[in-house]
Scaffold this motif. Structure first.
Motif, mmCIF file in Angstrom:
data_model
loop_
_atom_site.group_PDB
_atom_site.id
_atom_site.type_symbol
_atom_site.label_atom_id
_atom_site.label_comp_id
_atom_site.label_asym_id
_atom_site.label_seq_id
_atom_site.Cartn_x
_atom_site.Cartn_y
_atom_site.Cartn_z
ATOM 1 N N GLN A 1 0.834 -1.207 0.000
ATOM 2 C CA GLN A 1 0.000 0.000 0.000
ATOM 3 C C GLN A 1 0.863 1.249 0.000
ATOM 4 O OE1 GLN A 1 -3.349 -0.016 -0.505
ATOM 5 N NE2 GLN A 1 -2.920 2.123 -0.862
ATOM 6 N N SER A 2 1.951 1.222 0.733
ATOM 7 C CA SER A 2 2.867 2.357 0.770
ATOM 8 C C SER A 2 3.495 2.576 -0.612
ATOM 9 C CB SER A 2 3.954 2.107 1.813
ATOM 10 O OG SER A 2 4.879 3.162 1.824
ATOM 11 N N LEU A 3 3.889 1.497 -1.258
ATOM 12 C CA LEU A 3 4.456 1.588 -2.590
ATOM 13 C C LEU A 3 3.427 2.130 -3.584
ATOM 14 C CD1 LEU A 3 6.862 1.008 -4.481
ATOM 15 C CD2 LEU A 3 5.929 -1.295 -4.796
ATOM 16 N N VAL A 4 2.201 1.655 -3.490
ATOM 17 C CA VAL A 4 1.121 2.127 -4.362
ATOM 18 C C VAL A 4 0.930 3.627 -4.180
ATOM 19 C CG1 VAL A 4 -1.378 2.022 -4.752
ATOM 20 C CG2 VAL A 4 -0.069 -0.091 -4.522
ATOM 21 N N ASP A 5 0.854 4.075 -2.951
ATOM 22 C CA ASP A 5 0.667 5.504 -2.666
ATOM 23 C C ASP A 5 1.844 6.326 -3.196
ATOM 24 O OD1 ASP A 5 -1.714 4.876 -1.389
ATOM 25 O OD2 ASP A 5 -0.856 4.980 0.632
ATOM 26 N N ASP A 6 3.056 5.845 -2.952
ATOM 27 C CA ASP A 6 4.254 6.566 -3.397
ATOM 28 C C ASP A 6 4.309 6.679 -4.916
ATOM 29 O OD1 ASP A 6 5.045 6.858 -0.768
ATOM 30 O OD2 ASP A 6 6.641 5.353 -0.878
ATOM 31 N N VAL A 7 4.016 5.596 -5.599
ATOM 32 C CA VAL A 7 4.080 5.617 -7.057
ATOM 33 C C VAL A 7 2.997 6.517 -7.633
ATOM 34 C CG1 VAL A 7 3.892 4.239 -9.177
ATOM 35 C CG2 VAL A 7 5.235 3.383 -7.255
ATOM 36 N N LEU B 1 1.025 4.795 -18.816
ATOM 37 C CA LEU B 1 1.603 5.737 -17.859
ATOM 38 C C LEU B 1 2.110 4.988 -16.633
ATOM 39 C CD1 LEU B 1 2.040 8.582 -16.526
ATOM 40 C CD2 LEU B 1 -0.301 8.364 -15.726
ATOM 41 N N VAL B 2 1.305 4.100 -16.109
ATOM 42 C CA VAL B 2 1.671 3.363 -14.896
ATOM 43 C C VAL B 2 2.866 2.454 -15.170
ATOM 44 C CG1 VAL B 2 0.896 1.623 -13.243
ATOM 45 C CG2 VAL B 2 -0.599 3.526 -13.839
ATOM 46 N N GLU B 3 2.865 1.756 -16.282
ATOM 47 C CA GLU B 3 3.979 0.857 -16.603
ATOM 48 C C GLU B 3 5.295 1.622 -16.733
ATOM 49 O OE1 GLU B 3 2.463 -1.091 -20.072
ATOM 50 O OE2 GLU B 3 1.250 -2.500 -18.888
ATOM 51 N N THR B 4 5.266 2.725 -17.468
ATOM 52 C CA THR B 4 6.470 3.531 -17.648
ATOM 53 C C THR B 4 6.878 4.181 -16.326
ATOM 54 O OG1 THR B 4 5.819 3.980 -19.924
ATOM 55 C CG2 THR B 4 7.485 5.418 -18.979
ATOM 56 N N GLY B 5 5.893 4.666 -15.586
ATOM 57 C CA GLY B 5 6.170 5.310 -14.303
ATOM 58 C C GLY B 5 6.771 4.363 -13.278
ATOM 59 N N CYS B 6 6.293 3.136 -13.241
ATOM 60 C CA CYS B 6 6.849 2.144 -12.309
ATOM 61 C C CYS B 6 8.308 1.861 -12.642
ATOM 62 C CB CYS B 6 6.038 0.855 -12.354
ATOM 63 S SG CYS B 6 4.439 0.972 -11.533
ATOM 64 N N GLU C 1 -1.521 -3.353 -11.126
ATOM 65 C CA GLU C 1 -2.968 -3.213 -11.300
ATOM 66 C C GLU C 1 -3.551 -2.345 -10.182
ATOM 67 O OE1 GLU C 1 -6.820 -6.125 -11.257
ATOM 68 O OE2 GLU C 1 -5.017 -6.840 -12.278
ATOM 69 N N GLU C 2 -3.077 -2.560 -8.980
ATOM 70 C CA GLU C 2 -3.537 -1.772 -7.845
ATOM 71 C C GLU C 2 -3.148 -0.295 -8.009
ATOM 72 O OE1 GLU C 2 -3.122 -2.000 -3.018
ATOM 73 O OE2 GLU C 2 -2.764 -3.836 -4.177
ATOM 74 N N ILE C 3 -1.935 -0.045 -8.481
ATOM 75 C CA ILE C 3 -1.482 1.326 -8.738
ATOM 76 C C ILE C 3 -2.370 1.973 -9.794
ATOM 77 C CG2 ILE C 3 0.382 2.733 -9.720
ATOM 78 C CD1 ILE C 3 2.334 0.620 -8.455
ATOM 79 N N CYS C 4 -2.621 1.250 -10.859
ATOM 80 C CA CYS C 4 -3.429 1.770 -11.957
ATOM 81 C C CYS C 4 -4.849 2.099 -11.485
ATOM 82 C CB CYS C 4 -3.449 0.775 -13.105
ATOM 83 S SG CYS C 4 -3.896 1.514 -14.678
ATOM 84 N N THR D 1 -6.316 5.840 -11.313
ATOM 85 C CA THR D 1 -7.509 6.126 -12.117
ATOM 86 C C THR D 1 -8.627 6.669 -11.244
ATOM 87 O OG1 THR D 1 -6.927 4.403 -13.709
ATOM 88 C CG2 THR D 1 -9.210 5.135 -13.694
ATOM 89 N N ASP D 2 -8.889 6.028 -10.110
ATOM 90 C CA ASP D 2 -9.949 6.480 -9.205
ATOM 91 C C ASP D 2 -9.718 7.928 -8.769
ATOM 92 O OD1 ASP D 2 -11.220 4.054 -9.344
ATOM 93 O OD2 ASP D 2 -10.439 3.319 -7.423
ATOM 94 N N GLU D 3 -8.463 8.252 -8.458
ATOM 95 C CA GLU D 3 -8.150 9.609 -8.007
ATOM 96 C C GLU D 3 -8.301 10.618 -9.144
ATOM 97 O OE1 GLU D 3 -4.185 9.369 -6.498
ATOM 98 O OE2 GLU D 3 -4.815 8.445 -4.609
ATOM 99 N N GLN D 4 -7.803 10.285 -10.318
ATOM 100 C CA GLN D 4 -7.738 11.259 -11.398
ATOM 101 C C GLN D 4 -9.048 11.450 -12.149
ATOM 102 O OE1 GLN D 4 -5.285 13.339 -11.481
ATOM 103 N NE2 GLN D 4 -4.548 12.157 -9.736
ATOM 104 N N VAL D 5 -9.856 10.432 -12.259
ATOM 105 C CA VAL D 5 -11.121 10.568 -12.996
ATOM 106 C C VAL D 5 -11.995 11.639 -12.345
ATOM 107 C CG1 VAL D 5 -13.303 9.389 -13.510
ATOM 108 C CG2 VAL D 5 -11.143 8.330 -14.123
ATOM 109 N N GLN D 6 -11.987 11.717 -11.040
ATOM 110 C CA GLN D 6 -12.773 12.747 -10.352
ATOM 111 C C GLN D 6 -12.284 14.147 -10.727
ATOM 112 O OE1 GLN D 6 -15.591 12.036 -8.841
ATOM 113 N NE2 GLN D 6 -15.078 9.954 -9.425
#
Length: 115
Positions: free
Chosen positions: A17-23, A64-69, A92-95, A99-104
């Motif tokens: 979860q920490s890694l997901v948030d950081d990325v 974006l997520v693949e390149t960013g990771c 997948e969790e990062i993506c 997505t959930d954050e940015q779509v809003q």
């Protein structure tokens, strides 16, 4: 032994979860990634009017997520193998979180050219 087994899973979950948030934070603060991947995806999502279709939105942000990771892994020298750190489920969790954050924000017009 059971306590150790369950506490290990909890620790792994917290690490992930920490890694997901950081990325996710990293992705939003990299100008090159924003210009090359994020903004074109935003424009495409708005053009296609699919902001309510979570699966399609998720797919648009995958590059974006693949390149960013990969960039995150190299920049912060995480050690170990890339594939072990960024498993398919982790990416997948990062993506999904991204997505959930940015779509809003997209729906609210934050990335409109006049904003």
């Amino acid at each position: 032994l059971l306590k150790e087994l369950f506490s290990q899973k909890e620790t792994d979950t917290k690490k992930t979860q920490s890694l997901v948030d950081d990325v996710c934070f990293y992705l939003m603060n990299q100008d090159d990634l924003q210009k090359e991947y994020f903004l074109p995806a935003v424009n495409e999502l708005k053009r296609k009017k699919i902001l309510d279709n979570v699966e399609e939105c998720y797919t648009m942000f995958k590059p974006l997520v693949e390149t960013g990771c990969q960039s995150y892994y190299e920049e912060f020298d995480l050690g170990g193998k890339y594939e072990d750190t960024f498993t398919e489920s982790c990416m997948e969790e990062i993506c999904k979180k991204f997505t959930d954050e940015q779509v809003q924000h997209i729906k609210n017009g934050q990335y409109d050219s006049g904003a």
